[in-house]
Design an enzyme around this catalytic site. Structure first.
Site, PDB file in Angstrom:
ATOM      1  N   LYS A 103       0.862  -1.191   0.000  1.00  0.00           N
ATOM      2  CA  LYS A 103       0.000   0.000   0.000  1.00  0.00           C
ATOM      3  C   LYS A 103       0.888   1.227   0.000  1.00  0.00           C
ATOM      4  CE  LYS A 103      -4.492   0.914   0.392  1.00  0.00           C
ATOM      5  NZ  LYS A 103      -5.601   0.027   0.068  1.00  0.00           N
ATOM      6  N   ASN A 218     -16.248   6.707  -4.943  1.00  0.00           N
ATOM      7  CA  ASN A 218     -16.379   5.761  -6.045  1.00  0.00           C
ATOM      8  C   ASN A 218     -17.120   4.488  -5.617  1.00  0.00           C
ATOM      9  OD1 ASN A 218     -15.814   4.648  -8.585  1.00  0.00           O
ATOM     10  ND2 ASN A 218     -13.970   3.672  -7.788  1.00  0.00           N
ATOM     11  N   GLY A 220     -18.744   3.662  -2.692  1.00  0.00           N
ATOM     12  CA  GLY A 220     -20.024   3.862  -2.016  1.00  0.00           C
ATOM     13  C   GLY A 220     -21.124   4.266  -2.986  1.00  0.00           C
ATOM     14  N   TYR A 221     -20.797   5.173  -3.893  1.00  0.00           N
ATOM     15  CA  TYR A 221     -21.806   5.633  -4.851  1.00  0.00           C
ATOM     16  C   TYR A 221     -22.249   4.494  -5.783  1.00  0.00           C
ATOM     17  CZ  TYR A 221     -23.861   7.474  -9.068  1.00  0.00           C
ATOM     18  OH  TYR A 221     -24.697   7.651 -10.140  1.00  0.00           O
ATOM     19  N   SER A 346      -8.322  -5.309 -10.910  1.00  0.00           N
ATOM     20  CA  SER A 346      -6.949  -4.816 -11.123  1.00  0.00           C
ATOM     21  C   SER A 346      -6.071  -5.950 -11.653  1.00  0.00           C
ATOM     22  CB  SER A 346      -6.349  -4.303  -9.812  1.00  0.00           C
ATOM     23  OG  SER A 346      -6.725  -2.966  -9.579  1.00  0.00           O
TER      24      SER A 346
HETATM   25  N1  GLU Z   1      -7.431   0.269  -3.140  1.00  0.00           N
HETATM   26  C1  GLU Z   1      -8.181  -0.892  -3.462  1.00  0.00           C
HETATM   27  C2  GLU Z   1      -8.210  -1.831  -2.286  1.00  0.00           C
HETATM   28  O1  GLU Z   1      -8.011  -1.445  -1.162  1.00  0.00           O
HETATM   29  C3  GLU Z   1      -7.724  -1.549  -4.756  1.00  0.00           C
HETATM   30  C4  GLU Z   1      -6.315  -2.017  -4.764  1.00  0.00           C
HETATM   31  C5  GLU Z   1      -5.846  -2.504  -6.125  1.00  0.00           C
HETATM   32  O2  GLU Z   1      -6.613  -2.539  -7.060  1.00  0.00           O
HETATM   33  O3  GLU Z   1      -4.665  -2.866  -6.194  1.00  0.00           O
HETATM   34  O4  GLU Z   1      -8.502  -2.996  -2.425  1.00  0.00           O
END
Ligand code: GLU
Length: 412
Positions: A103, A218, A220-221, A346
């Site tokens: 992250k 994104n 929630g909506y 992703s």
């Molecule tokens: N930020 C999103 C999550 O927490 C997506 C992470 C990603 O697609 O790598 O799962």
């Protein structure tokens, strides 16, 4: 202390105990493999040069390259980013996609930055992290307050530094730069697939169930929109400025129009104004936290009225709250399962980038649904068999997969 990272550790220790992990194996999951913490400096529109804390935490890569979003938020400190990186490792293992967990973040308030300043922050993050990220190494994506446009700047900066095209470096890109169709709604759609399976298992009638959603970004909506179209009644929504409640139901598209035109959902006429705290305890069947972490805690859980909590945000429920919710008979669908549709698409984006061959939106969702449904069913059955909560079941199955990969590599 209820830090997001301590919450992760509590859930990890529980799983480790049931799995009989050795001390060395558990220890390997208590700390990230690598923490990158840098200062980035950006020239603001005023001419002032401003420094921001920029992070990337690479938690575990036993199952594949590090994977996870980047958030731009004032609360994005190292403890939060570490916790979110750990959750990504667990999440990717929960849905069994071949990634580890990572992250990133920049501690900043994007609402105070112009579009040009945000671009500079994104490019500076890419320069600071260029040697640590890559298509086979660590693949970032959007998270709270980061967008496909921000992904485009990061990709562009990275490709300039490396002197080659590498679209699979980052996911959640704009479609024109190799993004995947369906990625924008994937988190919400994945959560709805899981919710519909749960409702079947519980033998409930889906239509007319009432839903409250904290957070109108994104995820929630789109969740509000998909559920509304399926016949659920959206009775409450909120954004960072507050929320609204209307027992007769809200139309998400109309509410979004008001938010875009007037800055907040709270400007909608004909609804009762509530706070972000009140939305958690409002009258509803399904509560969807889709904002930030540590929202459902020991101090406010007793008042929760929903029978189902679908965690679209990461880390919204503390372990102490989990315990109370279980005693109350509330079913909590944990973040690592409920919001895994985002990272799963992703993964599809990364696969398509590597093939250089792109799928239709129908193909994307036809591939997403069975992954979400299977993950839910495995976790549900395991939880029933062991008489444990869904979060504990998800953690056990995921940690077992990660440890298996670490053992195969001879790391533990
Ligand atoms: N930020 C999103 C999550 O927490 C997506 C992470 C990603 O697609 O790598 O799962």
């Amino acid at each position: 202390m209820n830090t997001p990272f301590n919450n992760y550790l509590t859930n990890l220790e529980k799983a480790a105990k049931i799995l009989n992990l050795s001390e060395k194996e558990t220890a390997a999951l208590r700390e990230p493999n690598k923490v990158i913490e840098k200062k980035i400096s950006v020239a603001l529109d005023s001419g002032e040069q401003k420094e921001f804390n920029a992070y990337r935490v690479q938690f575990n890569n036993a199952r594949g390259p590090y994977k996870g979003g980047i958030r731009f938020h004032p609360a994005a400190d190292i403890s939060e980013v570490k916790a979110l990186a750990a959750l990504m490792a667990v999440k990717c293992a929960t849905v069994n996609i071949p990634f580890g967990g990572g992250k990133g973040g920049v501690q900043c308030n994007p609402k105070e930055l112009s579009a040009g300043e945000l671009e500079k922050v994104a490019r500076a993050w890419a320069r600071a992290m260029a040697d640590d990220i890559g298509v086979d190494k660590d693949i970032p994506a959007p998270d709270v307050y980061t967008t496909p446009e921000i992904m485009a700047y990061i990709l562009d900066e990275y490709e300039k530094i490396k002197g080659r095209s590498e679209p699979g470096l980052i996911t959640g890109k704009p479609i024109d730069l190799g993004g995947s169709l369906g990625r924008g709604t994937a988190t919400a759609q994945g959560a709805v697939y899981v919710l519909e399976e749960l409702i079947k298992m519980l033998g409930k009638e889906q239509g007319q169930l009432t839903v409250a959603i904290q957070g109108f970004g994104n995820a929630g909506y789109f969740a509000a929109n998909i559920l509304h179209n399926l016949g659920y009644k959206i009775v409450a929504v909120s954004d960072s400025k507050g929320g609204i409640y209307n027992a007769t139901g809200l139309n998400p598209v109309e509410i979004m129009k008001i938010k875009e035109e007037q800055g907040s959902v709270t400007n909608a006429a004909g609804a009762q104004i509530i706070t972000n705290e009140e939305i958690l305890t409002c009258d509803c069947d399904i509560l969807i936290p889709a904002a930030l972490d540590n929202q459902i805690r020991e101090d406010n859980t007793a008042a929760v009225k929903a029978g189902i909590i679908l965690e679209i945000s990461n880390g919204p429920t503390t372990p102490a709250a989990d315990k109370i919710l279980r005693e109350k008979g509330v079913v909590v669908v944990p973040d690592v399962l409920a919001n895994a549709g985002g990272v799963t698409v992703s993964y599809f984006e990364w696969v398509q980038n590597r093939m250089g061959y792109y799928w239709t939106e129908e193909e994307v969702f036809a591939k997403l649904k069975p992954i979400m449904v299977k993950a839910f069913q495995d976790i549900w059955r395991f939880a029933e068999e062991k008489k444990i909560a869904l979060r504990d079941a998800a953690f056990i199955l995921a940690v077992e997969r990660i440890v298996k990969a670490m053992r195969l590599r001879g790391r533990v």
